[in-house]
Enzyme design. Structure first.
Site, short mmCIF file in Angstrom:
data_model
loop_
_atom_site.label_atom_id
_atom_site.label_comp_id
_atom_site.label_asym_id
_atom_site.label_seq_id
_atom_site.Cartn_x
_atom_site.Cartn_y
_atom_site.Cartn_z
N ASP A 265 0.88 -1.18 0.00
CA ASP A 265 0.00 0.00 0.00
C ASP A 265 0.91 1.22 0.00
OD1 ASP A 265 1.03 -0.50 2.54
OD2 ASP A 265 -0.72 0.28 3.58
N HIS B 40 9.61 -0.29 9.47
CA HIS B 40 8.68 -1.42 9.42
C HIS B 40 8.87 -2.34 8.20
CE1 HIS B 40 6.21 0.07 12.68
NE2 HIS B 40 5.95 1.20 12.06
C1 BDR Z 1 2.60 -0.64 8.77
O1 BDR Z 1 1.54 0.29 8.54
C2 BDR Z 1 1.91 1.21 7.55
O2 BDR Z 1 1.66 2.51 7.99
C3 BDR Z 1 3.37 1.01 7.27
O3 BDR Z 1 3.62 1.19 5.88
C4 BDR Z 1 3.63 -0.41 7.69
O4 BDR Z 1 3.42 -1.31 6.64
C5 BDR Z 1 3.10 -0.48 10.19
O5 BDR Z 1 2.08 -0.74 11.09
CA CA Z 2 3.15 -0.62 4.33
#
Ligand code: BDR
Ligand code: CA
Length: 330
Positions: free
Chosen positions: A13, A250
């Protein structure tokens, strides 16, 4: 191409840390990136697809982009898109303009099915790095459940189990990707796919700061500068939370697991996802010790759940891989 080259689809995403992960994959040796499948999440699917096309075009990735889900399979936590985290366009409001590239006519779920078959025909198996919610993969399983045998593994950035003191980021117990489509995640984790979950338990241990970004600018050329630019917004968001100008890496942790799984410690247990109520989006693993009254975790295959990480080694791996951009390898 060397025989140990991995065939990979990137399901995303694409927001700020997703873009960092995509460049990590792109510059990693021995990775053949077959395509990018998009979905809603950090922004609308229109915006995330444009972001993917923009990164592909800007950094000459030469991979097709397949547009995917605009909405979850069933109830999700919250509504709208997290502009306060990833900016209005999902890339920290860094404007790369309108891409001249177009996304493919085939949709993301079909692309997952077709690329699985393509790998089988070539005597290989597909790896999927999924760094958004799991809607596209759930749709692909519904289209053709037989893809499971052609998929080597699905590495998911998502979930939170409470290890290392890390719980939810969009509720006390839910992580954003899983909360954006809890049913899809439950379908994927309950399926026979080989799944590794790289959750907040480990991603919150791997943080980048201004010094890390400055080094990227020095070593990774235009890619480093782009990352520095989009990360401004993300750093501001995290500064608002903990008054420190540093933030978790992340989605790149899922790529790091693909490249060097030995940097993580894992446990194997069945995982279910709460699909309604106040704990919607929570990921819960069973354990090996008790016989529960609840039957909900019975006959669910194990997932690999990451519970520990060598954070310094992941950061060094990211730096070293992006340094290839500076020396114009790809
Ligand atoms: C996840 O949520 C999104 O905001 C970041 O891209 C990551 O994949 C972290 O919780
Ligand atoms: Ca993400």
């Amino acid at each position: 191409m060397k025989s140990n080259t991995r065939s990979v689809l990137f399901d995303t995403d694409i927001g700020i840390d997703d873009a960092m992960a995509l460049l990590f994959l792109h510059y990693a040796p021995e990775i053949q990136l077959l395509g990018i499948t998009t979905r809603f999440g950090n922004a609308s699917v229109e915006d995330t697809t444009r972001n993917a096309l923009n990164v592909v075009e800007h950094f000459k990735l030469k991979v097709p982009v397949f547009r995917g889900a605009a909405r979850p399979l069933a109830a999700r936590l919250g509504e709208g898109f997290p502009a306060h985290v990833h900016g209005n366009n999902g890339l920290g409001d860094v404007d790369l303009g309108e891409p001249s590239l177009k996304y493919e006519t085939m949709n993301a779920a079909q692309a997952i099915v077709d690329n699985s078959a393509l790998c089988r025909e070539q005597g290989k198996r597909l790896s999927i790095v999924a760094v958004g919610g799991l809607t596209n993969i759930a749709h692909a399983l519904a289209l053709d459940g037989l893809i499971i045998k052609d998929i080597e593994e699905v590495i998911v950035m998502g979930g939170a189990f409470g290890y290392n003191g890390h719980r939810g980021n969009v509720s006390p117990v839910a992580e954003a990707n899983i909360a954006s489509d809890p049913l899809a995640a439950d379908i994927v984790f309950s399926s026979d796919l080989t799944t590794t979950i790289v959750g907040l338990d480990v991603t919150h241990e791997v943080t980048v700061d201004e010094a890390f970004l400055e080094l990227l600018v020095k070593q990774a050329g235009e890619a480093g500068q782009f990352i520095r630019d989009i990360m401004r917004f993300y750093l501001e968001f995290y500064f608002g939370i903990n008054q420190r100008r540093e933030c978790p890496l992340h989605d790149s942790c899922a790529v790091a697991y693909l490249l060097q799984p030995d940097l993580f410690s894992t446990i194997k247990n069945p995982v279910r996802v709460v699909t309604e109520g106040i704990a919607i989006g929570q990921t819960i693993h069973s354990d090996d010790i008790r016989r529960f009254v609840s039957k909900e975790w019975e006959n669910i295959p194990n997932s690999n759940v990451c519970i520990g990480v060598d954070a310094d080694a992941v950061l060094k791996l990211y730096q070293a891989t992006l340094a290839r951009a500076g020396s114009s390898c790809s």
